[in-house]
Design an enzyme around this catalytic site. Structure first.
Site, short mmCIF file in Angstrom:
data_model
loop_
_atom_site.label_atom_id
_atom_site.label_comp_id
_atom_site.label_asym_id
_atom_site.label_seq_id
_atom_site.Cartn_x
_atom_site.Cartn_y
_atom_site.Cartn_z
N SER A 212 24.23 27.93 11.02
CA SER A 212 23.57 26.73 11.51
C SER A 212 24.33 25.48 11.08
O SER A 212 24.82 25.40 9.93
CB SER A 212 22.14 26.65 10.98
OG SER A 212 21.56 25.40 11.27
N LYS A 213 24.44 24.52 11.97
CA LYS A 213 25.08 23.25 11.64
C LYS A 213 24.27 22.47 10.60
O LYS A 213 24.79 21.59 9.92
CB LYS A 213 25.25 22.42 12.92
CG LYS A 213 26.09 21.17 12.77
CD LYS A 213 27.55 21.50 12.56
CE LYS A 213 28.40 20.26 12.37
NZ LYS A 213 28.47 19.41 13.56
N ARG A 214 22.99 22.85 10.47
CA ARG A 214 22.12 22.16 9.51
C ARG A 214 22.03 22.89 8.17
O ARG A 214 21.19 22.57 7.33
CB ARG A 214 20.72 22.00 10.11
CG ARG A 214 20.68 21.03 11.27
CD ARG A 214 19.29 20.89 11.86
NE ARG A 214 18.89 22.10 12.55
CZ ARG A 214 19.23 22.40 13.81
NH1 ARG A 214 19.99 21.56 14.49
NH2 ARG A 214 18.82 23.51 14.38
#
Length: 439
Positions: A212-214
């Site tokens: 995930s980019k987060r």
């Protein structure tokens, strides 16, 4: 009917590496079967759609060489290929369901009458998956297909577009498997044949967490975005080759191979059932192998972006086989272009820490000053002759010489490096280092 597959991203953010792998598997299957690869943009989320995100999708697919046969910038017989431009089609299909008594209005929204019976999902990879309504769904199994604001939901437009665009195979991530009963019910409500489903395994980090980019770990977050690979200097062909191996494996075990070979071998039943682990170390190794075997002619334009105008072909050729990422080029080439390079203190401590080192560097400079032909062969002969004269091993001149002229303990062939640097700079650097390292 010929195979027709699609990739349908939403232009609401970055291009996720899992989505890219989905696009790749669709593209591979289309090319393997001689079918069509359709790019469809699911841009009904008006509040989150951006032109930049759309450009990221198109540029990312082009970078990987995943050319689409129908879609944005290409057109095709079943367009438009942006959902925001297909409103009239959705209205017609909603009315069709209402006319059949299979959809109804409640509180301004349109709901679909969901079957109460278990639904079997025939899947090429997962096998026959039977899903029944859970307790919550059983209380009110019908679901919204058009919100009260008039916007159709994902499940509805996804199925309508697949019908209208004559998609024969739906190849997507396993996380969509839970949606498929709703989609099957809609297909049947429209009285059309189901597409063949192939839900591919998820891609996870090495520790089993979701990519995930987060992700709070910046390193893991970076791995989730395709754009980061180009920024870090990965070769598109290497990234594509590696992604092919995440969920699919050739029977002969050979991993690095031309995309034409992969296309010829790829088929849906071969896709593995278990989730894939993303190993950046392995991808980096593979990238280095692609660089090593790449022609200089092809490599130079890629290198140019990373070396800020310092793209001397002779210099690039010297270091090409030493790097694994294009972003490493400046560190490997900087000393060819500037004289105020930084000396690696570890290299200095190891190779240039005695009074004899300084004396030997001065003597080597004197020998090199007399070399008639300044080329690698002559420079090697001169150094080895001098080592014999000094009664030392050649390495006791080679290592200090390398540190003196580059600041580093490793690099390309020393003698070719000296040849490329030229007589004047080599002599100046040897003499300067001799004074710098004098104990």
């Amino acid at each position: 009917m010929n195979v027709r597959v699609r990739f349908a991203p939403s232009p609401t953010g970055y291009l996720h590496i899992g989505g890219v792998r989905t696009a790749l598997f669709n593209w591979l299957y289309a090319r393997h079967t001689g079918g069509m690869f359709v790019l469809r943009i699911e841009d009904t989320d008006v509040a989150r759609n951006t032109e930049q995100s759309l450009r990221t999708i198109l540029d990312g697919l082009k970078w990987l060489g995943l050319d689409w046969d129908e879609g944005p910038e290409k057109g095709g017989p079943f367009g438009p290929y942006f959902q925001s431009q297909r409103v009239d089609i959705y209205k017609r299909r909603v009315q069709e369901l209402m006319d059949k008594g299979m959809a109804y209005e409640r509180n301004g929204a349109i709901r679909f009458k969901m079957t109460r019976q278990p639904i079997e999902i025939p899947d090429i990879i997962c096998g026959g998956v039977v899903r029944s309504l859970n307790e919550t769904e059983a209380l009110d199994p019908d679901f919204v297909i058009v919100r009260s604001d008039g916007n159709p939901v994902f499940h509805f437009v996804n199925v309508v577009d697949d019908i209208e665009m004559r998609i024969t195979h739906v190849i997507r991530g396993e996380d969509h498997l839970s949606n498929t009963t709703k989609h099957i019910a809609l297909f049947r409500a429209f009285g059309v044949e189901l597409p063949k489903y192939a839900h591919i395994p998820m891609i996870l980090n090495l520790d089993g967490t979701k990519m995930s980019k987060r992700d709070p770990d910046p390193g893991k977050a970076r791995l989730a975005s395709l754009a980061s690979y180009g920024e870090d200097g990965f070769i598109a062909e290497a990234v594509r080759n590696y992604l092919c191996l995440l969920g699919w494996s050739p029977k002969d075990g050979k991993e690095i191979r031309p995309i034409e070979e992969i296309v010829a071998m790829f088929d849906l039943p071969q896709i593995l059932r278990h989730n894939a682990k993303f190993d950046i170390t392995k991808l980096t190794w593979m990238n280095g192998e692609y660089i090593r075997t790449m022609s200089l002619e092809k490599f130079l334009p890629l290198a140019k972006t990373f070396v800020s105008g310092r793209d001397d072909p002779k210099v690039i050729a010297l270091v090409k086989d030493k790097i694994k990422l294009l972003k490493e080029l400046p560190d490997w080439t900087n000393y060819f272009f500037v004289d105020d390079y930084i000396f690696d203190p570890v290299a200095v401590a190891k190779a240039c820490n005695t009074q004899q080192t300084s004396d030997r560097l001065l003597k080597l400079a004197s020998v090199y000053d007399l070399v008639s032909v300044w080329d690698a062969a002559s420079l090697e002969t001169a150094l080895k002759t001098q080592s014999v004269a000094l009664g030392v091993k050649a390495g006791e001149l080679i290592h200090p010489c390398r540190v003196a002229v580059s600041g580093k303990s490793t690099g390309p062939s020393l003698y070719h490096m000296l040849e490329t640097l030229g007589r004047e700079r080599v002599l100046s650097r040897l003499r300067r280092a001799a004074e710098k390292f004098r104990v």
